[in-house]
Design an enzyme around this catalytic site. Structure first.
Site, short mmCIF file in Angstrom:
data_model
loop_
_atom_site.label_atom_id
_atom_site.label_comp_id
_atom_site.label_asym_id
_atom_site.label_seq_id
_atom_site.Cartn_x
_atom_site.Cartn_y
_atom_site.Cartn_z
N ARG A 156 -0.12 -27.30 9.64
CA ARG A 156 -0.71 -26.80 10.89
C ARG A 156 -1.91 -27.67 11.26
NH1 ARG A 156 -2.27 -25.39 15.33
NH2 ARG A 156 -2.65 -23.24 16.00
N GLN A 231 -4.70 -14.52 6.86
CA GLN A 231 -5.79 -15.13 7.62
C GLN A 231 -5.54 -16.61 7.86
OE1 GLN A 231 -7.30 -12.14 8.76
NE2 GLN A 231 -9.02 -13.57 8.84
N GLY A 234 -3.04 -17.08 10.46
CA GLY A 234 -3.45 -16.58 11.76
C GLY A 234 -2.40 -15.66 12.35
N GLY A 235 -2.08 -15.86 13.63
CA GLY A 235 -1.10 -15.01 14.30
C GLY A 235 0.27 -15.06 13.66
N GLU A 258 1.89 2.10 -11.35
CA GLU A 258 1.43 2.24 -12.74
C GLU A 258 -0.06 2.57 -12.83
OE1 GLU A 258 3.40 2.40 -15.25
OE2 GLU A 258 5.19 1.87 -14.13
N THR A 260 -3.47 3.58 -9.98
CA THR A 260 -4.28 2.89 -8.98
C THR A 260 -5.43 2.13 -9.64
OG1 THR A 260 -5.75 4.80 -8.71
CG2 THR A 260 -3.78 4.70 -7.30
N SER A 261 -6.10 1.31 -8.85
CA SER A 261 -7.24 0.56 -9.37
C SER A 261 -8.31 1.50 -9.90
CB SER A 261 -7.82 -0.33 -8.28
OG SER A 261 -6.90 -1.34 -7.90
N GLU A 262 -8.48 2.64 -9.25
CA GLU A 262 -9.48 3.61 -9.72
C GLU A 262 -9.12 4.14 -11.11
OE1 GLU A 262 -9.77 3.08 -5.46
OE2 GLU A 262 -8.07 3.61 -6.74
#
Length: 276
Positions: A156, A231, A234-235, A258, A260-262
């Site tokens: 790009r 990101q 982009g589009g 498996e 959550t992160s918590e």
């Protein structure tokens, strides 16, 4: 049972306490009430883990006992129905659905492990390898997202040069590659520990801390890297013709599976404080 032609897979689902009771009727387990679950389909068999599942005669059933048992249930069993498919953000390779169990009769011989009250133990014994599995998947998702972002940034062009020549893109690529490498090494460490534990005949719980660390970091890395890949594109990152959006959905699913992160942070903290 697991070697039988009909036992080719298993549902994985969430169950709320007290939704089902299991009692013994002759040589049959009887699932009472209308139970609704989240499962993975289509498969020809399923694992059912329920609370209050002591196998005992109906007149001796005590609902206050909170043991768990695992049952193998054929999906063609009367009373078993799949109500609807559940489209997901990621992990679309496994079809998810809602299932209902109503007055389902299951042979007592389908009790996994052949003994009562081992359901929770069976589930927990699979967590360490399960977390390793998800960590490895997360590394793969992150690597694929990074590869797509790197390739796109080289082709790009903006303002007369590839966008990979811009420092903002270079910083993103550098962070993505570094996080992936760290996640991969954490995952390799758990895989090595699992191999060593198996060779020594030790239980998989011996690497609870390391597997939680690997799953936590790799899962969150998959989310961050996939997000950065969108990101960079982009589009185009929002268009289904490009894979960045798929990697983001899969990364979000990996960060939840498996535990959550918590939950991983809770497991890690308890291990560090000697409370595991």
């Amino acid at each position: 049972l697991l070697d039988s032609p009909s036992a080719t897979g298993a549902f994985r689902f969430v169950i709320r306490p007290t939704e089902a009771t299991i009692i013994e009727v002759s040589a049959t387990v009887f699932l009472r009430k209308n139970v609704q679950k989240l499962g993975i389909a289509p498969l020809t068999s399923m694992f059912f883990y329920g609370e209050n599942t002591n196998l005992r005669p109906i007149d001796d059933f005590r609902p206050e006992i909170h043991d768990s048992d695992g049952l193998l249930i054929d999906t063609d069993t009367p009373g078993f129905t799949v109500s609807r498919d559940l489209p997901k953000l990621g992990y679309k390779g496994t079809e998810s659905c809602e299932i209902h169990l109503y007055d389902v009769m299951v042979p007592v011989a389908n009790l996994l492990g052949g003994a009562e009250g081992r359901g929770l133990q069976q589930v927990l014994s699979a967590l360490e390898i399960g977390r390793l599995n998800v960590a490895a998947r997360s590394v793969g998702i992150a690597q694929a997202a990074y590869d797509s972002a790197l390739a796109y940034s080289r082709q790009r062009e903006a303002f007369g040069q590839p966008i990979s020549e811009f420092q903002a893109i270079q910083f993103k690529l550098a962070d993505m590659a570094t996080e992936i490498d760290a996640a991969r090494l954490l995952t390799y460490r758990v895989a090595w520990l699992a191999d060593e534990a198996r060779a020594a005949g030790d239980p998989p719980q011996h690497h609870t801390l390391e597997s939680a660390m690997a799953k936590l970091h790799a899962g969150e890395t998959a989310v961050r890297v996939a997000n950065e890949a969108v990101q960079v594109l982009g589009g185009y990152g929002l268009i289904k013709d490009y894979p960045a959006g798929k990697y983001y959905g899969d990364g979000r699913a990996a960060a939840v599976r498996e535990g959550t992160s918590e939950i991983q942070r809770l497991v890690i903290a308890r291990q560090l404080l000697g409370r595991g």
